[in-house]
Design a protein around this motif. Structure first.
Motif, PDB file in Angstrom:
ATOM      1  N   UNK A   1       3.895  12.623 -19.397  1.00 35.89           N
ATOM      2  CA  UNK A   1       2.810  12.312 -18.459  1.00 35.89           C
ATOM      3  C   UNK A   1       2.269  10.910 -18.711  1.00 35.89           C
ATOM      4  N   UNK A   2       2.037  10.566 -19.958  1.00 35.23           N
ATOM      5  CA  UNK A   2       1.505   9.240 -20.268  1.00 35.23           C
ATOM      6  C   UNK A   2       2.476   8.152 -19.812  1.00 35.23           C
ATOM      7  N   UNK A   3       3.767   8.361 -20.029  1.00 34.24           N
ATOM      8  CA  UNK A   3       4.746   7.370 -19.591  1.00 34.24           C
ATOM      9  C   UNK A   3       4.760   7.237 -18.081  1.00 34.24           C
ATOM     10  N   UNK A   4       4.683   8.360 -17.385  1.00 33.88           N
ATOM     11  CA  UNK A   4       4.670   8.342 -15.919  1.00 33.88           C
ATOM     12  C   UNK A   4       3.468   7.577 -15.390  1.00 33.88           C
ATOM     13  N   UNK A   5       2.294   7.863 -15.942  1.00 32.44           N
ATOM     14  CA  UNK A   5       1.073   7.210 -15.469  1.00 32.44           C
ATOM     15  C   UNK A   5       1.070   5.733 -15.858  1.00 32.44           C
TER      16      UNK A   5
ATOM     17  N   UNK B   1       2.994  -1.091 -12.405  1.00 35.11           N
ATOM     18  CA  UNK B   1       3.529  -1.552 -11.125  1.00 35.11           C
ATOM     19  C   UNK B   1       2.424  -1.721 -10.090  1.00 35.11           C
ATOM     20  N   UNK B   2       1.401  -0.880 -10.135  1.00 32.77           N
ATOM     21  CA  UNK B   2       0.297  -1.019  -9.179  1.00 32.77           C
ATOM     22  C   UNK B   2      -0.441  -2.328  -9.396  1.00 32.77           C
ATOM     23  N   UNK B   3      -0.660  -2.698 -10.653  1.00 27.28           N
ATOM     24  CA  UNK B   3      -1.300  -3.988 -10.933  1.00 27.28           C
ATOM     25  C   UNK B   3      -0.462  -5.127 -10.365  1.00 27.28           C
ATOM     26  N   UNK B   4       0.851  -5.055 -10.564  1.00 29.75           N
ATOM     27  CA  UNK B   4       1.732  -6.111 -10.065  1.00 29.75           C
ATOM     28  C   UNK B   4       1.721  -6.149  -8.538  1.00 29.75           C
ATOM     29  N   UNK B   5       1.831  -5.000  -7.900  1.00 32.33           N
ATOM     30  CA  UNK B   5       1.872  -4.961  -6.440  1.00 32.33           C
ATOM     31  C   UNK B   5       0.532  -5.380  -5.829  1.00 32.33           C
TER      32      UNK B   5
ATOM     33  N   UNK C   1       0.836  -1.200   0.000  1.00 30.34           N
ATOM     34  CA  UNK C   1       0.000   0.000   0.000  1.00 30.34           C
ATOM     35  C   UNK C   1       0.872   1.251   0.000  1.00 30.34           C
ATOM     36  N   UNK C   2       1.916   1.247   0.816  1.00 31.55           N
ATOM     37  CA  UNK C   2       2.815   2.390   0.830  1.00 31.55           C
ATOM     38  C   UNK C   2       3.473   2.613  -0.515  1.00 31.55           C
ATOM     39  N   UNK C   3       3.919   1.544  -1.147  1.00 25.31           N
ATOM     40  CA  UNK C   3       4.542   1.666  -2.467  1.00 25.31           C
ATOM     41  C   UNK C   3       3.528   2.142  -3.510  1.00 25.31           C
ATOM     42  N   UNK C   4       2.302   1.650  -3.417  1.00 29.57           N
ATOM     43  CA  UNK C   4       1.256   2.071  -4.350  1.00 29.57           C
ATOM     44  C   UNK C   4       0.969   3.559  -4.186  1.00 29.57           C
TER      45      UNK C   4
END
Length: 360
Positions: free
Chosen positions: A295-299, A305-309, A258-261
């Motif tokens: 911006x698109x690359x950042x998002x 990574x959020x999906x993986x985490x 959660x913290x990483x997300x």
């Protein structure tokens, strides 16, 4: 979880605890379009297409300086249901394009009309869409790929090749003779309710919107690309909310993830917020294409990574047993692939090398 830890999470993640998604530091203050999006909260394509004209009318009446509100509305819709956001975003983009065209074609009456719009501007295949001008006006022939909801929408803005190889945009009535949606081409497991297969056009009438090359050269093309990234961000917020709930139940390692997300979401949020301020401020020194690529690359990186985490934090059960979460993950994984990963990063690097000096 100790009460102090719970209070800490609530402090650092306030924008995840309200019905709408905020890019700012005052998460309980939403613009008129975002407020309406949160109130409507469509969950199906039918609901989304019913809501689209209402949202379009609200966006049209919001006036200048409303980019933050528009992108927060996209994120709010996507956090609730990515399929609904995927259906509504092109409608609002089409209205913005028509407005930017300054009255060309059908721009003058779209905001009030209860019609649904799409934007079909992808390229590919062996039968490119070509527009030719005859005595009875412009006619479009060829096959257009990636035409989302072509069998459900009323009209679409469609790009086609004209003499000289340039691309020009045309407004097309999708109920016209010669529009043939090629069925049974959509086999996706994400966004299953948004079929985006090819459409064959056979001498279909089109009304030009802007001059040849205008669609791609206008700053609004870049801003529309960031609007899509706002939808990705909203989908990631929806997944993060599931992890947040699991962390409050003291699920092992969920708090760490959660913290990483949160770190990832905050980076993406800041990128979107700054971009919206630059658009609304009409900053002439900003390169629209470069800003959109960054911006698109950042998002996109944050979403991946959020999906993986989330998978590591939650385990297999939600993907197998929670229909809403499983759909959200599958939808986001497909939707975010509109960012072409290494290819888009290469394009960004190439754009940087055209500058006289390093930009940092």
């Amino acid at each position: 979880m100790p009460p102090t830890a719970e209070r800490s999470l609530i402090t650092v993640m306030p924008h995840l605890l309200v019905n709408h998604v905020s890019f700012g530091r005052s998460p309980r203050s939403a613009g008129p379009l975002t407020t309406l999006a949160a109130q409507l909260s469509p969950s199906t394509v039918d609901e989304a297409l019913d809501a689209a004209p209402r949202l379009g009318a609200r966006a049209h009446s919001s006036g200048a300086g409303s980019t933050t509100d528009l992108w927060e509305a996209f994120a709010t819709l996507a956090a609730h249901d990515l399929g609904a956001a995927r259906a509504i975003e092109p409608h609002l983009d089409a209205l913005a394009i028509l407005e930017q065209a300054d009255g060309v074609g059908t721009a003058d009456d779209t905001a009030a009309a209860p019609r649904t719009w799409g934007v079909f501007a992808a390229e590919g295949g062996d039968d490119p869409l070509v527009a030719t001008r005859g005595d009875d006006g412009w006619r479009l022939s060829g096959t257009k790929p990636w035409c989302s909801l072509a069998d459900r929408l009323d009209q679409a803005l469609v790009s086609a090749h004209v003499d000289g190889g340039a691309r020009r945009l045309f407004a097309v009535d999708l109920g016209s003779p010669g529009v043939n949606v090629l069925e049974d081409a959509w086999h996706a497991r994400g966004l299953t309710e948004i079929p985006s297969g090819p459409v064959r056009f056979d001498a279909v009438a089109g009304i030009p919107v802007g001059d040849a090359g205008w669609y791609l050269s206008r700053p609004g093309f870049a801003w529309g690309g960031i609007g899509v990234a706002a939808c990705w961000f909203g989908g990631a917020v929806g997944i993060a909310r599931t992890v947040f709930a699991a962390a409050r139940d003291d699920k092992p390692f969920a708090v760490m993830h959660l913290g990483a997300i949160d770190e990832l979401l905050e980076g993406a949020r800041r990128a979107l917020a700054e971009a919206a301020e630059l658009v609304d401020g009409h900053e002439e020194t900003v390169d629209p294409g470069l800003l959109a690529a960054r911006v698109r690359s950042t998002v996109a990186r944050a979403c991946d990574e959020i999906v993986e985490r989330a998978g590591r934090a939650l385990g297999p059960a939600p993907l197998a047993l929670d229909a809403e979460h499983a759909k959200r993950v599958a939808d986001l994984q497909l939707y975010v692939r509109q960012h072409h990963a290494e290819r888009d990063q290469h394009a960004l690097g190439s754009a940087l090398l055209r500058l006289e000096v390093a930009p940092w």
